[in-house]
Design a protein around this motif. Structure first.
Motif, PDB file in Angstrom:
ATOM      1  N   ARG A  42       5.090   8.592  -0.698  1.00 49.43           N
ATOM      2  CA  ARG A  42       5.167   7.163  -0.371  1.00 49.43           C
ATOM      3  C   ARG A  42       6.642   6.771  -0.392  1.00 49.43           C
ATOM      4  O   ARG A  42       7.285   6.837  -1.433  1.00 49.43           O
TER       5      ARG A  42
ATOM      6  N   LYS B  98       5.652  10.949   7.203  1.00 45.98           N
ATOM      7  CA  LYS B  98       4.418  10.566   7.890  1.00 45.98           C
ATOM      8  C   LYS B  98       3.339  11.626   7.754  1.00 45.98           C
ATOM      9  O   LYS B  98       2.167  11.331   7.628  1.00 45.98           O
TER      10      LYS B  98
ATOM     11  N   TYR C 150       0.867  11.847   4.382  1.00 46.25           N
ATOM     12  CA  TYR C 150      -0.067  10.810   3.959  1.00 46.25           C
ATOM     13  C   TYR C 150      -1.318  11.351   3.282  1.00 46.25           C
ATOM     14  O   TYR C 150      -1.706  10.893   2.239  1.00 46.25           O
TER      15      TYR C 150
ATOM     16  N   ASP D   5       6.612   1.913   6.784  1.00 50.19           N
ATOM     17  CA  ASP D   5       5.418   2.518   6.161  1.00 50.19           C
ATOM     18  C   ASP D   5       4.397   1.434   5.806  1.00 50.19           C
ATOM     19  O   ASP D   5       3.214   1.543   6.125  1.00 50.19           O
TER      20      ASP D   5
ATOM     21  N   LYS E  68       0.728   0.380   7.920  1.00 50.73           N
ATOM     22  CA  LYS E  68      -0.578   0.385   7.236  1.00 50.73           C
ATOM     23  C   LYS E  68      -1.216  -1.002   7.246  1.00 50.73           C
ATOM     24  O   LYS E  68      -2.432  -1.128   7.386  1.00 50.73           O
TER      25      LYS E  68
END
Ligand code: TXA
Ligand code: MG
Length: 318
Positions: free
Chosen positions: A195, A217, A220, A310, A314
């Motif tokens: 993260r 990426k 995840y 990020d 989301k």
């Protein structure tokens, strides 16, 4: 001092004692950290952990971060390694979380780590949480103090908005300075950022003298909690927008639309660190104003902009 909200209390010695009493009695408490506010409970105690999952409506498969006062305490529960020590020395206490192997005799309740053989470990720097961690005889399992999939809270009032009076005490330690969650790095094998956060991949690479293999990426799915939908303000978010649709709230960087209705700048000076710290605050302001949709302009995918992207990507998976 008592606040107008019956369960929000400004941090001081007396409130600290009250919060500790709650924690000792297997209750959960809203607590400030430098990143975002957390919902803390005894990481060694089943009933505390169950309360955290219940209040957040968090899937049991998504493990919690365990917060410690110092290294001596953490070593009781996790296996440390050289990479960890290098990063710990440089950044802790601070906004970084390490995934490490759980020790066989660790007392962390298996529910807190979702029955995994690894544990997420963090050493927060906010003085309120540090003073509490110093006084208690257990680490704190502490996810962000929001309902699962929603935006993390960056003030005591935000925590109240999430849980109302379902938590007895919310300790008010001011607005969270960083405003987005800690960087999470897996150190159980070749280091991998799971993260992105304010501590960026580049500075981690420098300290560890490595190059990360893949872009963040692709990592995840390595973290059980990195589900696609997350950080949602509760209304649709669309990213990489060029033109205002004349009804949505429009989030951008800089001062181009200063003082214009419906436009919200993350940072007047286009400072990406400041922009990251304002993102969740602005999401909540927009939601409260009653907008039905959020448009976000293109945010540069470099430095602190990586963490912002990020979160907004989301948030847009609504
Ligand atoms: O800044 C922060 O980290 C805040 C403050 C309160 O400390 N906490 C926070 O916790 O963001 P939470 O639970 O909202 O996010 C923790 C993330 C989740 O995505 C979870 O899946 C991941 O860390 N995580 C926890 N344990 C893990 C493990 N053993 N392996 C991989 N990922 C893990
Ligand atoms: Mg969270």
């Amino acid at each position: 001092m008592k606040n107008i909200y019956s369960n929000i209390f400004t941090f001081n010695k007396k409130i600290s004692k009250k919060a500790i009493k709650c924690l000792n009695n297997s209750n959960v408490v809203g607590l400030p950290t430098e990143t975002v506010y957390g919902l803390g409970g005894n990481a060694y105690d089943k009933s505390s952990i169950k309360k955290i999952y219940y209040l957040k409506k968090r899937p049991k498969s998504n493990p919690l971060i365990i917060h410690y006062y110092n290294l001596d305490d953490a070593i009781k529960d996790v296996e440390i390694n050289e990479n960890f020590l290098k990063l710990f020395k440089k950044f802790c206490p601070g906004p970084i979380t390490f995934i490490l192997k759980k020790k066989k005799n660790s007392k962390i309740h298996e529910l807190a780590s979702a029955k995994l053989k690894t544990v997420a470990v963090r050493f927060p720097s906010h003085r309120a949480i540090r003073s509490i961690l110093k006084e208690i005889n257990f680490p704190l399992a502490m996810p962000s103090a929001n309902r699962s999939t929603y935006v993390s809270p960056v003030s005591a009032k935000d925590v109240f908005d999430e849980f109302k009076n379902k938590v007895q005490i919310i300790v008010d330690g001011g607005n969270s300075k960083i405003g987005i969650e800690s960087t999470v790095i897996d150190l159980t094998n070749d280091p991998q950022v799971l993260r992105p956060g304010i501590i960026g991949s580049k500075s981690i690479e420098k300290i560890l003298n490595i190059k990360f293999k893949k872009s963040f990426k692709k990592n995840y799915n390595k973290s059980p909690g990195m589900m696609k939908k997350h950080y949602s303000p509760g209304i649709p978010v669309i990213i990489n927008q060029k033109k205002h649709d004349k009804k949505s709230a429009f989030i951008y960087l800089g001062k181009r639309y200063k003082n214009k209705k419906d436009f919200f700048s993350l940072s007047i000076n286009s400072n990406l660190k400041e922009a990251a710290s304002n993102l969740y605050k602005i999401f909540r302001i927009i939601k409260k104003k009653g907008y039905k949709k959020i448009q976000i302009s293109n945010i540069p995918k470099k430095s602190f902009g990586i963490a912002i992207n990020d979160r907004i990507i989301k948030a847009s998976k609504f």
